[in-house]
Structures are given as structure tokens and as C-alpha cells.
Design a protein around this motif. Structure first.
Motif, PDB file in Angstrom:
ATOM      1  N   ASN A   1       0.805  -1.166   0.133  1.00  0.00           N
ATOM      2  CA  ASN A   1      -0.137   0.176  -0.013  1.00  0.00           C
ATOM      3  C   ASN A   1       0.790   1.247   0.049  1.00  0.00           C
ATOM      4  O   ASN A   1       0.472   2.414  -0.602  1.00  0.00           O
ATOM      5  CB  ASN A   1      -1.019   0.003   1.268  1.00  0.00           C
ATOM      6  N   LYS A   2       2.072   1.336   0.583  1.00  0.00           N
ATOM      7  CA  LYS A   2       2.990   2.289   0.978  1.00  0.00           C
ATOM      8  C   LYS A   2       3.505   2.558  -0.486  1.00  0.00           C
ATOM      9  O   LYS A   2       3.770   3.914  -1.040  1.00  0.00           O
ATOM     10  CB  LYS A   2       3.794   2.536   2.041  1.00  0.00           C
ATOM     11  N   ASN A   3       3.904   1.725  -1.287  1.00  0.00           N
ATOM     12  CA  ASN A   3       4.543   1.600  -2.569  1.00  0.00           C
ATOM     13  C   ASN A   3       3.405   2.100  -3.442  1.00  0.00           C
ATOM     14  O   ASN A   3       3.872   3.193  -4.340  1.00  0.00           O
ATOM     15  CB  ASN A   3       5.165   0.480  -3.054  1.00  0.00           C
ATOM     16  N   LEU A   4       2.337   1.862  -3.514  1.00  0.00           N
ATOM     17  CA  LEU A   4       1.308   2.093  -4.312  1.00  0.00           C
ATOM     18  C   LEU A   4       0.943   3.908  -3.984  1.00  0.00           C
ATOM     19  O   LEU A   4       0.708   4.582  -5.113  1.00  0.00           O
ATOM     20  CB  LEU A   4       0.126   1.541  -4.258  1.00  0.00           C
ATOM     21  N   ALA A   5       0.828   4.128  -2.794  1.00  0.00           N
ATOM     22  CA  ALA A   5       0.495   5.471  -2.419  1.00  0.00           C
ATOM     23  C   ALA A   5       1.604   6.375  -3.116  1.00  0.00           C
ATOM     24  O   ALA A   5       1.312   7.464  -3.630  1.00  0.00           O
ATOM     25  CB  ALA A   5       0.447   5.556  -1.097  1.00  0.00           C
TER      26      ALA A   5
ATOM     27  N   GLY B   1      -5.199  -4.011 -11.171  1.00  0.00           N
ATOM     28  CA  GLY B   1      -4.909  -4.277  -9.713  1.00  0.00           C
ATOM     29  C   GLY B   1      -3.802  -5.103  -9.831  1.00  0.00           C
ATOM     30  O   GLY B   1      -2.693  -4.700  -9.241  1.00  0.00           O
ATOM     31  N   SER B   2      -4.059  -6.317 -10.301  1.00  0.00           N
ATOM     32  CA  SER B   2      -2.857  -7.264 -10.185  1.00  0.00           C
ATOM     33  C   SER B   2      -1.715  -6.814 -10.950  1.00  0.00           C
ATOM     34  O   SER B   2      -0.454  -7.281 -10.620  1.00  0.00           O
ATOM     35  CB  SER B   2      -3.218  -8.741 -10.660  1.00  0.00           C
ATOM     36  N   ALA B   3      -1.641  -6.011 -12.025  1.00  0.00           N
ATOM     37  CA  ALA B   3      -0.644  -5.537 -12.595  1.00  0.00           C
ATOM     38  C   ALA B   3       0.451  -4.611 -11.587  1.00  0.00           C
ATOM     39  O   ALA B   3       1.623  -4.712 -11.603  1.00  0.00           O
ATOM     40  CB  ALA B   3      -1.010  -4.882 -13.881  1.00  0.00           C
ATOM     41  N   PHE B   4      -0.443  -3.796 -10.882  1.00  0.00           N
ATOM     42  CA  PHE B   4       0.415  -3.049  -9.781  1.00  0.00           C
ATOM     43  C   PHE B   4       0.979  -3.836  -8.626  1.00  0.00           C
ATOM     44  O   PHE B   4       1.990  -3.771  -8.349  1.00  0.00           O
ATOM     45  CB  PHE B   4      -0.742  -2.113  -9.360  1.00  0.00           C
ATOM     46  N   LEU B   5      -0.015  -4.922  -8.456  1.00  0.00           N
ATOM     47  CA  LEU B   5       0.481  -5.615  -7.336  1.00  0.00           C
ATOM     48  C   LEU B   5       1.985  -6.353  -7.459  1.00  0.00           C
ATOM     49  O   LEU B   5       2.760  -6.623  -6.785  1.00  0.00           O
ATOM     50  CB  LEU B   5      -0.601  -6.832  -7.194  1.00  0.00           C
ATOM     51  N   ARG B   6       2.069  -7.003  -8.672  1.00  0.00           N
ATOM     52  CA  ARG B   6       3.183  -7.561  -9.104  1.00  0.00           C
ATOM     53  C   ARG B   6       4.472  -6.830  -8.992  1.00  0.00           C
ATOM     54  O   ARG B   6       5.566  -7.319  -8.669  1.00  0.00           O
ATOM     55  CB  ARG B   6       3.238  -8.028 -10.424  1.00  0.00           C
ATOM     56  N   HIS B   7       4.394  -5.234  -9.229  1.00  0.00           N
ATOM     57  CA  HIS B   7       5.544  -4.576  -8.965  1.00  0.00           C
ATOM     58  C   HIS B   7       5.653  -3.857  -7.840  1.00  0.00           C
ATOM     59  O   HIS B   7       6.476  -3.190  -7.415  1.00  0.00           O
ATOM     60  CB  HIS B   7       5.362  -3.501 -10.323  1.00  0.00           C
ATOM     61  N   ALA B   8       4.737  -3.966  -6.702  1.00  0.00           N
ATOM     62  CA  ALA B   8       4.607  -3.359  -5.668  1.00  0.00           C
ATOM     63  C   ALA B   8       5.052  -4.065  -4.487  1.00  0.00           C
ATOM     64  O   ALA B   8       5.065  -3.568  -3.402  1.00  0.00           O
ATOM     65  CB  ALA B   8       3.399  -2.804  -5.355  1.00  0.00           C
ATOM     66  N   MET B   9       5.539  -5.401  -4.554  1.00  0.00           N
ATOM     67  CA  MET B   9       5.997  -5.894  -3.368  1.00  0.00           C
ATOM     68  C   MET B   9       7.091  -5.743  -2.745  1.00  0.00           C
ATOM     69  O   MET B   9       7.415  -6.298  -1.567  1.00  0.00           O
ATOM     70  CB  MET B   9       5.794  -7.310  -3.757  1.00  0.00           C
ATOM     71  N   GLY B  10       8.062  -5.292  -3.395  1.00  0.00           N
ATOM     72  CA  GLY B  10       9.319  -4.949  -3.031  1.00  0.00           C
ATOM     73  C   GLY B  10      10.105  -3.450  -3.061  1.00  0.00           C
ATOM     74  O   GLY B  10       9.173  -2.721  -2.397  1.00  0.00           O
ATOM     75  N   ASP B  11      11.072  -3.157  -3.693  1.00  0.00           N
ATOM     76  CA  ASP B  11      11.509  -1.722  -3.556  1.00  0.00           C
ATOM     77  C   ASP B  11      10.603  -1.002  -4.591  1.00  0.00           C
ATOM     78  O   ASP B  11      10.299  -1.391  -5.560  1.00  0.00           O
ATOM     79  CB  ASP B  11      13.071  -1.789  -3.985  1.00  0.00           C
ATOM     80  N   TYR B  12      10.421   0.360  -4.091  1.00  0.00           N
ATOM     81  CA  TYR B  12       9.359   1.216  -4.829  1.00  0.00           C
ATOM     82  C   TYR B  12       9.949   1.253  -6.281  1.00  0.00           C
ATOM     83  O   TYR B  12       9.245   1.564  -7.275  1.00  0.00           O
ATOM     84  CB  TYR B  12       9.457   2.545  -4.252  1.00  0.00           C
ATOM     85  N   SER B  13      11.323   1.159  -6.303  1.00  0.00           N
ATOM     86  CA  SER B  13      12.122   1.821  -7.701  1.00  0.00           C
ATOM     87  C   SER B  13      11.516   0.688  -8.743  1.00  0.00           C
ATOM     88  O   SER B  13      11.377   1.175  -9.950  1.00  0.00           O
ATOM     89  CB  SER B  13      13.544   1.343  -7.597  1.00  0.00           C
ATOM     90  N   LYS B  14      11.017  -0.564  -8.612  1.00  0.00           N
ATOM     91  CA  LYS B  14      10.683  -1.427  -9.715  1.00  0.00           C
ATOM     92  C   LYS B  14       9.362  -0.963  -9.908  1.00  0.00           C
ATOM     93  O   LYS B  14       8.789  -0.881 -11.264  1.00  0.00           O
ATOM     94  CB  LYS B  14      10.509  -2.786  -8.891  1.00  0.00           C
ATOM     95  N   LEU B  15       8.448  -0.587  -8.925  1.00  0.00           N
ATOM     96  CA  LEU B  15       6.862   0.001  -9.265  1.00  0.00           C
ATOM     97  C   LEU B  15       7.196   1.308  -9.917  1.00  0.00           C
ATOM     98  O   LEU B  15       6.211   1.290 -11.170  1.00  0.00           O
ATOM     99  CB  LEU B  15       6.145   0.069  -8.103  1.00  0.00           C
ATOM    100  N   ARG B  16       8.011   1.961  -9.641  1.00  0.00           N
ATOM    101  CA  ARG B  16       8.352   3.230 -10.214  1.00  0.00           C
ATOM    102  C   ARG B  16       8.472   3.371 -11.778  1.00  0.00           C
ATOM    103  O   ARG B  16       8.045   3.748 -12.613  1.00  0.00           O
ATOM    104  CB  ARG B  16       9.287   4.257  -9.605  1.00  0.00           C
TER     105      ARG B  16
END
Length: 333
Positions: free
Chosen positions: A69-73, A296-311
Motif C-alpha cells: 500500500n505504501k509503494n502504491l501510494a 490491480g494485479s498488474a500493480f501488485l506484481r511490481h509493488a511487493m518490493g523496492d519502490y524503484s521497480k513499481l516506479r
């Protein structure tokens, strides 16, 4: 340059694409756009977004979910997205999990944020007169409103699931008569049929979120947690539902059929099986109601670890939306 040209030669034969794989939803118009990113502004629930992209509700209530949640935020704050929290039910009984959901300080005040509760929990709270706790929950989270997720099949298949005693429509109508909060109504992976959409469009709600067939199906999630007999008997139900494209066309038909003054739902969040920016671009473009698209799931796959991956992932989404709006025109039916 020499290396690039060598790559072109080496990859030419493996990069052939057959015409049958063409995406026929668009006219590709390369003469009129540029690579310059066009700044856009979208409005949802009185807040501003820079992309018409909604982070659909997923999870909460565990340490791992808190990280997600914090990465997504953080992504919502940086790229101007909206976000729906996963079910906040646990906060009604276990406030020690509050920090897993407390993302407003990270998102900032511009981006829209919605709390989330299930229809069965709403029914119980209406029955015992404690529904005012939902407004308190939204205030505590500094959210802009409340998502009510409709999930009768998920509850039926969940080993510890709740049972609806009254139709969801009755519960929504009763609650809406007694709240001033902005409300989103969503499904959880199987979407809504024509008659349900017709009723939802006539409710005074902020948005309908599809959560259609093709994305994460929470009925299937629960069957995968169940015993073998339940999985065998109930499995056919997970194939029942409606796709995001089917539902978009149903809403368009209803917009044409219903009197203008009867339509009170303000907008759509088209989610469920949205696997690419082009899916979102196409469906929001053809929608006759103002529409955002959700993933949803597309974000979830990238949000589990370091923020840089999601970014990095959201940055490419941002770039893709700009390419679509600059070079693609949706074909008219």
C-alpha cells in the motif's frame, strides 16, 4: 550507431509480426503527433489526477500488505493516480493495523483515496445500528469516500464467509439515504449484468467500478482456499460474469435508454482484465460516461518490493498513455 544497426540486422527476422495480430481498434496516425508529453488533468471526487488510472483495491491488514500500500501510494503521489484501498474491515475490529492503510501522508492531498468495505459488513452494521463507524473510518484515513464491494459469490465460497440476508440493492439504497459520503460500488472479479448496471446508474454514487471478468477473480481465490469437494461443485460459477468491454457497451446502451435525469452515477472505473494501456485507452474513449480505467494485479506484481521497480513500471504506463493519445485514434463503430 554501429551497434544499433547490428542489432537491427540480427533481430530483423525474429521481429516479424503477422497481420492477423493487428490491433484493429485503432487508426494509427503517425503524421500528427509528437513525442512531447501532453499534460492532462482529470477530475475525480473533487480531486485531480494526471492520468485517468485507478489503482484498484487489493489488500490490507498484514505487514506485507502495508509495504504494498505504501509503494502504491507513493506512485499515486508521483504520477497523479487515484487509489482504492483493500478491504478495511479489519480496522473496525483491530485498529492496530491502521498503519498498513494509513497512506494519505504519502499520497498527499491532491490524489483521490477511497476506503473499502464489503456489502455483508454493511448489512451487519445497518442491522445493529453501527454504520456511523464507516464515516469515522473514512475520516480517520483522511479518505475521500468509501468503496462498497459487492461479492455474494466470494462470500458463498469463502470457508468463513458471511451470508447476505437482504439484496445488496436494498442495502445500498438504505445506506445512501443516510450518508453524505462519496460512494463507489464495485464487484470483485465477475462484473455486473445489465439489470444490475441499470440500477447502479440510477443511484447517487460517485462511480461504478466494474471489476469485470478477466482480472483477479476473488471467487476463484476463495475456491482455491476451499476443500476439494467445494472446489469441484462450485467451480462452474467462476466462469460466470461479464467482461469490461461487454459492460462498457451495456452502460452505453443504458445511457441511451434511460432519461438523462435518471442517471445519477457520475462516472465509471473500467477495471477487470485491463492488461495494457491500450485496453484502458480504448474503453475509456468509447464510454459515454466519464471513465477512468483501473488495474490491480498488474500493480501488485511490481509493488511487493523496492519502490524503484513499481516506479519504473508506472513511468512506462505514463509514457504509453502519451503515445496512445498522440498517435492513435479510436475507430468509430
Amino acid at each position: 550507431m554501429e551497434d544499433r544497426k547490428r542489432d537491427h540486422i540480427d533481430l530483423a527476422f525474429s521481429s516479424r509480426l503477422e497481420a492477423k495480430h493487428a490491433d484493429n481498434r485503432f487508426d494509427y496516425e503517425p503524421l500528427f503527433g509528437t513525442h512531447h508529453k501532453t499534460e492532462q488533468e482529470f477530475h475525480f471526487a473533487g480531486k485531480k489526477m494526471r492520468l485517468p488510472l485507478w489503482v484498484s483495491s487489493m489488500t490490507g491488514g498484514t505487514k506485507r500488505a502495508g509495504t504494498i500500500n505504501k509503494n502504491l501510494a507513493q506512485a499515486c503521489a508521483e504520477f497523479g493516480l487515484g487509489m482504492g484501498l483493500g478491504s478495511c474491515r479489519i480496522l473496525l475490529d483491530s485498529p492496530e493495523h491502521f498503519e498498513d492503510f494509513n497512506v494519505r501522508p504519502i499520497m498527499g492531498n491532491e490524489a483521490p483515496l477511497f476506503a473499502n468495505i464489503g456489502i455483508c459488513q454493511l448489512e451487519n452494521m445497518l442491522q445493529d445500528g453501527s454504520s456511523d463507524k464507516l464515516a469515522e473510518l473514512v475520516d480517520k484515513l483522511d479518505a475521500d469516500g468509501l468503496i462498497i464491494h459487492i461479492n455474494p459469490l466470494q462470500e458463498a465460497f469463502q470457508p468463513e464467509g458471511d451470508q447476505l440476508k437482504r439484496p445488496a440493492l436494498e442495502l445500498l439504497q438504505e445506506y445512501l439515504e443516510n450518508t453524505t459520503m462519496k460512494i463507489i460500488v464495485k464487484e470483485v472479479g465477475q462484473g455486473f449484468g445489465y439489470a444490475s448496471l441499470k440500477q447502479l446508474l440510477q443511484l447517487p454514487i460517485e462511480a461504478i467500478e466494474f471489476a469485470a471478468m478477466g482480472g483477479t477473480n476473488f471467487s476463484l481465490v476463495e475456491l482455491n482456499r476451499s476443500d476439494a469437494v467445494a472446489a469441484e461443485v462450485f467451480n462452474p460459477f467462476i466462469h460466470v460474469g461479464h467482461t469490461a468491454e461487454e459492460m462498457t457497451h451495456m452502460v452505453n446502451k443504458l445511457v441511451d435508454e434511460l432519461p438523462l435525469e435518471a442517471i445519477q452515477a457520475k462516472q465509471l472505473i473500467i477495471s477487470g482484465g485491463i492488461s495494457s494501456v491500450l485496453d484502458g485507452y480504448y474503453l475509456t474513449s468509447i464510454s459515454k460516461l466519464p471513465a477512468f480505467y483501473g488495474m490491480g494485479s498488474a500493480f501488485l506484481r511490481h509493488a511487493m518490493g523496492d519502490y524503484s521497480k513499481l516506479r519504473a513500471f508506472v513511468e512506462k504506463i505514463d509514457q504509453s498513455w502519451s503515445l496512445a493519445t498522440n498517435f492513435l485514434k479510436v475507430k468509430q463503430a
